[in-house]
Design an enzyme around this catalytic site. Structure first.
Site, short mmCIF file in Angstrom:
data_model
loop_
_atom_site.label_atom_id
_atom_site.label_comp_id
_atom_site.label_asym_id
_atom_site.label_seq_id
_atom_site.Cartn_x
_atom_site.Cartn_y
_atom_site.Cartn_z
N LYS A 161 -16.99 17.65 -21.05
CA LYS A 161 -17.49 16.44 -20.38
C LYS A 161 -18.39 15.65 -21.30
CE LYS A 161 -21.11 16.09 -17.23
NZ LYS A 161 -21.82 16.38 -15.97
N HIS A 191 -31.40 23.14 -13.06
CA HIS A 191 -30.38 22.52 -13.90
C HIS A 191 -30.29 23.13 -15.31
CE1 HIS A 191 -27.74 19.59 -15.57
NE2 HIS A 191 -28.64 19.25 -16.47
N ARG A 207 -21.13 12.23 -21.03
CA ARG A 207 -21.74 11.23 -20.15
C ARG A 207 -22.39 10.17 -21.03
NH1 ARG A 207 -23.72 10.92 -14.70
NH2 ARG A 207 -23.37 13.11 -14.27
N ASP A 219 -50.08 2.99 6.21
CA ASP A 219 -49.87 2.40 4.87
C ASP A 219 -48.82 3.15 4.06
OD1 ASP A 219 -51.15 4.72 4.28
OD2 ASP A 219 -52.85 3.81 3.23
N THR A 246 -23.32 12.14 -7.21
CA THR A 246 -22.36 11.09 -6.85
C THR A 246 -20.96 11.66 -6.67
OG1 THR A 246 -21.74 10.69 -9.15
CG2 THR A 246 -23.62 9.44 -8.30
C1 R5P Z 1 -24.95 17.60 -15.00
O1 R5P Z 1 -25.11 18.06 -16.12
C2 R5P Z 1 -24.95 18.44 -13.76
O2 R5P Z 1 -24.72 19.78 -14.04
C3 R5P Z 1 -23.95 17.93 -12.75
O3 R5P Z 1 -22.66 18.07 -13.27
C4 R5P Z 1 -24.22 16.49 -12.45
O4 R5P Z 1 -25.58 16.29 -12.22
C5 R5P Z 1 -23.43 16.03 -11.25
O5 R5P Z 1 -23.73 14.68 -11.00
P1 R5P Z 1 -22.63 13.73 -10.37
O6 R5P Z 1 -22.19 14.40 -9.09
O7 R5P Z 1 -23.35 12.43 -10.12
O8 R5P Z 1 -21.53 13.60 -11.37
#
Ligand code: R5P
Length: 301
Positions: free
Chosen positions: A189, A131, A191, A37, A221
């Site tokens: 950066k 992280h 996001r 299962d 990614t």
């Molecule tokens: C984000 O704050 C992390 O430190 C990495 O920069 C991030 O997780 C990388 O993710 P990706 O390769 O998808 O851009």
């Protein structure tokens, strides 16, 4: 005598074996199966005596949720066998990027995961380059190890600067720069929290003609690293090499980073190898082993 048990991935067993050889702590055979299962089954076969310390080696990618469940089941199993205290070595800590509520209604996922691990019986967690500083959510003791100083010594090559892809990651570039006696800086950066889209704002520091080592914790990614590499090369950098702690190897990510112009892609072996000839792995189990030994020594005192 303490024992080491391991999670369901072949890589867990390899890491466990490297740690076991280095510190002379034996492994207890650990069986993993999946019921028809889809539920997981684990069994730690013999070898664990009442009152012993146990170290569970279980990284949390790929198969994140299954890996997490396997850590919970292993903790429950060895607790049931009478382990006196249990440490989890999880070089990659799952859910660590959802470390706060970005949008109302979201969980602090890493908090939920760390609390669940503690309630399964774990008293200590050893991870690598988590992280962000979230280990205080774990009710026991916990440590996030620095792989970068060790990796910087191991990789060879000549660099002028260590670069972080964003301000929050500057500490990683600082550690590398300190080790190699070079300078450091960071990119800006952003996001988009809804679309996940990343944009990088070039800063005014001078990279023209320089050999750069771009340092980050996770490559998922490859979007962050690829955009940072492009921005640096467009600003005149002679060469950009990339060094990450956790190479997830999401489909297309390696090609994306290499085609952005990165010359080397270096990763710690916190996760299973992605099977791409251009990725150079650094074995960081010496760093992990020292932390395991320290925990075991502390138990004796
Ligand atoms: C984000 O704050 C992390 O430190 C990495 O920069 C991030 O997780 C990388 O993710 P990706 O390769 O998808 O851009």
């Amino acid at each position: 005598m303490p024992k080491i048990v391991y999670g369901l991935k072949e890589h867990d067993k390899s890491l466990a074996s490297l740690i076991s050889d280095r510190i002379g702590v034996p492994m207890a055979t650990t069986q993993h199966r999946i019921f028809p299962d889809g539920e997981a089954y684990v069994r730690v076969e013999g070898g664990i005596e009442r009152g012993e310390e146990v170290v569970i080696v279980n990284t949390m990618y790929p198969d994140t949720d299954r890996s997490l469940v396997s850590a919970l089941l292993l903790a429950d199993a060895v607790k049931g066998m009478g382990a006196s205290s249990i440490a989890l070595v999880s070089p990659y800590m799952a859910y660590s990027r959802q470390d706060r509520v970005f949008l109302r209604g979201e969980p602090v996922s890493v908090r939920a995961v760390l609390r669940a691990l503690a309630s399964a019986g774990l008293s200590h967690v050893i991870t690598v380059e988590i992280h962000s500083k979230t280990l205080h959510f774990f009710p026991g003791t916990a440590v996030s190890l620095d792989p970068f100083s060790y990796m910087a010594r191991a990789i060879g090559g000549e660099y002028d600067m260590a670069i972080a892809p964003d301000r929050g990651a500057i500490d990683r570039a600082v550690r590398v720069a300190r080790e190699l006696s070079i300078s450091h800086d960071y990119l800006e950066k952003r996001r988009d929290r809804i679309t996940g889209e990343i944009s990088l704002k070039p800063k005014s520091f001078k990279v023209r003609g320089k050999k750069l080592l771009l340092v980050d914790d996770i490559m998922s990614t490859g979007g962050t690293i690829a955009k940072a590499t492009e921005a640096l090369l467009n600003s005149g950098a002679e060469r950009v090499d990339v060094m990450v702690a956790h190479l997830l190897g999401v489909r297309g990510s390696i090609e994306r980073v290499l085609s952005s112009g990165a010359s080397r892609l270096i990763a710690a072996n916190t996760l299973p190898p992605v099977g791409h000839g251009r990725v150079e792995y650094v074995d960081v189990t010496p760093v992990i082993s020292s932390a395991v030994l320290e925990w075991l020594e502390g138990k004796k005192g």
